[in-house]
Motif scaffolding. Structure first.
Motif, PDB file in Angstrom:
ATOM      1  N   VAL A 126      34.317  -8.333   1.874  1.00  0.00           N
ATOM      2  CA  VAL A 126      33.049  -8.983   1.507  1.00  0.00           C
ATOM      3  C   VAL A 126      33.133 -10.477   1.782  1.00  0.00           C
ATOM      4  O   VAL A 126      32.211 -11.069   2.357  1.00  0.00           O
ATOM      5  N   ASP A 127      34.232 -11.105   1.412  1.00  0.00           N
ATOM      6  CA  ASP A 127      34.412 -12.535   1.680  1.00  0.00           C
ATOM      7  C   ASP A 127      34.463 -12.815   3.178  1.00  0.00           C
ATOM      8  O   ASP A 127      33.899 -13.802   3.655  1.00  0.00           O
ATOM      9  N   HIS A 128      35.114 -11.948   3.929  1.00  0.00           N
ATOM     10  CA  HIS A 128      35.263 -12.145   5.367  1.00  0.00           C
ATOM     11  C   HIS A 128      33.919 -12.039   6.091  1.00  0.00           C
ATOM     12  O   HIS A 128      33.653 -12.800   7.033  1.00  0.00           O
ATOM     13  N   ARG A 129      33.073 -11.103   5.658  1.00  0.00           N
ATOM     14  CA  ARG A 129      31.783 -10.907   6.319  1.00  0.00           C
ATOM     15  C   ARG A 129      30.725 -11.914   5.888  1.00  0.00           C
ATOM     16  O   ARG A 129      29.648 -11.948   6.452  1.00  0.00           O
ATOM     17  N   GLY A 130      31.016 -12.693   4.864  1.00  0.00           N
ATOM     18  CA  GLY A 130      30.070 -13.733   4.481  1.00  0.00           C
ATOM     19  C   GLY A 130      29.231 -13.413   3.262  1.00  0.00           C
ATOM     20  O   GLY A 130      28.124 -13.913   3.137  1.00  0.00           O
ATOM     21  N   GLY A 131      29.718 -12.574   2.381  1.00  0.00           N
ATOM     22  CA  GLY A 131      29.001 -12.312   1.137  1.00  0.00           C
ATOM     23  C   GLY A 131      28.530 -10.879   1.022  1.00  0.00           C
ATOM     24  O   GLY A 131      28.647 -10.071   1.949  1.00  0.00           O
ATOM     25  N   LEU A 132      27.987 -10.561  -0.141  1.00  0.00           N
ATOM     26  CA  LEU A 132      27.544  -9.200  -0.439  1.00  0.00           C
ATOM     27  C   LEU A 132      26.413  -8.754   0.471  1.00  0.00           C
ATOM     28  O   LEU A 132      26.410  -7.622   0.966  1.00  0.00           O
TER      29      LEU A 132
END
Length: 98
Positions: free
Chosen positions: A59-65
């Motif tokens: 989730v952090d890697h993709r830029g958020g929820l």
């Protein structure tokens, strides 16, 4: 409450514990779950989800929820995560139309 990640769908796996004398006994490999509060930027709300620590890194890697849910497949999401995904999609359509 099941031991299943709300975002990735990861469940316990079954395998063998192998002793020094090579005796195999059944065991379970449980996912590393934790209860996390994630914030949706589009909706401006927070959601409590039970997810694996690996999913939290994703989730952090993709830029958020929001970005994670938009890119993920519907089959691997829990009903709660699917509901959040559809709310985000609907809010984005309204924002684009306005």
């Amino acid at each position: 409450m099941s031991r299943r990640c709300d975002l990735t769908g990861r469940r316990p796996q079954v395998g063998h514990k192998v002793s020094h004398s090579n005796i195999k006994t059944k065991r379970r490999f449980l996912p590393n779950l934790g209860v996390v509060t994630l914030t949706s930027e589009t909706l401006g709300r927070s959601f409590r989800l039970r997810i694996t620590r690996n999913a939290l890194r994703s989730v952090d890697h993709r830029g958020g929820l929001d970005a994670y849910l938009i890119k993920s497949r519907d089959e691997e999401l829990s009903p709660e995560a699917l509901r959040i995904k559809y709310e985000i999609a609907k809010a984005r359509e309204v924002a684009v139309a306005a």
